[in-house]
Design a protein around this motif. Sequence first.
Motif, mmCIF file in Angstrom:
data_model
loop_
_atom_site.group_PDB
_atom_site.id
_atom_site.type_symbol
_atom_site.label_atom_id
_atom_site.label_comp_id
_atom_site.label_asym_id
_atom_site.label_seq_id
_atom_site.Cartn_x
_atom_site.Cartn_y
_atom_site.Cartn_z
ATOM 1 N N LYS A 197 6.767 -1.600 0.143
ATOM 2 C CA LYS A 197 7.096 -1.387 1.464
ATOM 3 C C LYS A 197 6.324 -1.194 2.084
ATOM 4 C CE LYS A 197 10.186 1.329 4.377
ATOM 5 N NZ LYS A 197 11.199 2.365 4.939
ATOM 6 N N ILE A 198 5.463 -0.520 2.083
ATOM 7 C CA ILE A 198 4.233 0.197 2.529
ATOM 8 C C ILE A 198 3.082 -1.268 2.178
ATOM 9 C CG2 ILE A 198 1.772 1.185 2.006
ATOM 10 C CD1 ILE A 198 3.159 3.662 0.920
ATOM 11 N N ARG A 199 2.697 -1.995 1.533
ATOM 12 C CA ARG A 199 2.066 -3.779 1.632
ATOM 13 C C ARG A 199 3.142 -4.277 1.887
ATOM 14 N NH1 ARG A 199 2.775 -4.092 -3.487
ATOM 15 N NH2 ARG A 199 0.748 -3.419 -4.369
ATOM 16 N N GLN A 200 3.433 -4.850 2.352
ATOM 17 C CA GLN A 200 4.897 -4.698 3.500
ATOM 18 C C GLN A 200 4.064 -4.562 5.162
ATOM 19 O OE1 GLN A 200 5.188 -8.374 2.972
ATOM 20 N NE2 GLN A 200 5.158 -8.629 1.208
ATOM 21 N N GLN A 201 3.887 -3.829 5.261
ATOM 22 C CA GLN A 201 4.115 -2.488 6.679
ATOM 23 C C GLN A 201 2.304 -2.983 6.943
ATOM 24 O OE1 GLN A 201 5.403 1.352 5.752
ATOM 25 N NE2 GLN A 201 7.623 0.305 6.404
#
Length: 493
Positions: A145-149
Amino acid sequence: MLAGRLTHKTGIIYGCLFGPGRISLIFAGSSVSCRKFSQVVISLSLSLFFFREKMWRDPGARVDSFYEVRPECTDGPKTKFRIKAGKTLSARKWQAAFSPEGHLDIGKTLGRIQRGGIHPSIRGEVWEFLLGCYDPKSTFDERDKIRQQRRVQYAVLKDECRIMFPLIGSGKFITAPVITEDGEPIHDPLVLQEANASSSEGNDAFNGSKIAKEPNTHCPMSEKEIQWKLTLHQIGLDVVRTDRTLVFYEKQENLSKLWDILSIYAWFDKDVGYCQGMSDLCSPMIMLLEDEADAFWCFERLMRRLRGNFRCTERSVGVETQLSNLASITQVINPKLHQHLETLGGGDYLFAFRMLMVLFRREFSFGDSLYLWEMMWALEYDPDLFIMYEDPELARGKSDGSKGKAKSIRQCGKYERENMKSGGKSAEAPLPISVFLVASVLKDKSTKLLTEARGLDDVVKILNDVTGDLDAKKACTGAMKLHKKYLKKAKNA
């Protein structure tokens, strides 16, 4: 003697595989099947024996295939780092450090990194943790999730920069100024040629004349935009000089990716912008991390550690603080050498400027400099690094709770533990290990500096001669010893 060793070791393996009863059966059996079976077992045991012997004596695999050097550039520093079974952090050991949910027991990996580095195949992924891109206590889903954000955030930044300068993301870059200090366009033939190179691909947005006239087609540019555009050609000049010995940078797309990331970072970091030396720090990121956004954020986390060195004012350069710390350390550890350097006019320690700015990139081969970096980061590692970057107030509150900190000390690097024991966290920020690395180099060359240096030119020459001769692991070991000695003397002072 060899036969005796083989018999002994073979017997041990037999015992482990079959037990004493079955060994007797194999050797006593007279049938053909038993004899064939025993031959298979003997062959297997010999293979295991020679495999173990090879592991014990293995000098380590070379890493040249991962960071290939151009054939005409083989006269540079030779890489000493070797991939060693049982010492280098392998993909298998790295994966074994994760729970099924994705929680990382990073304490299991730090010691191995300090002893033998990281296998190049997983280096980028491990660096993201060492630099604080992700919390080791997070799950696989949380990190995704952090990577996509972050990838979305980077895309927004890139679009913002592309609107101001369409060559961003085009696969091209510039090496000549595009505007004056007043924001007026410069119709430099080189700029037009570089920009028009993209128009052959059928994209009219990158027409050189349009780029040169662009400042007049919008509202007056802000001072920030002018300063940003003034750095774009300097970034391009540095890009073409960065790691030019590597085959990786023979490809235009890799050069332009490096230019894009540095240009976008210069816009992103309003206080520091771009300074020479950043390209040396960013280059490994785009080689290790395939996704451009991931490489950008990994570089951004590295700059969190180092941006103070690049912060300039009218009166000083940020790295002067670390040079001053280096002088203080040398004065405590080796007062005779410090006095000699002051007598020569080198009391400001500017001769060590490059080592601190680009973290020894010029003193080591490309492969060895990466090995040095990851050892440094593993030694300095703080498991709360991610929280410190994402939520500084929460991190400060957590550090006040001694109970919580005591639990995490097992997940800290060796250098960080020493700082915690000395109370470094309760006072001003502890000195980075890089300062002690430079101090270690000065200590090793102290005899030569004391006997042969008759001026600052001699000091610079002696230190330049260490290029290619330094050993990354020994340098880190020496830095740790000096750090411990310095803390002890500082405590007793």
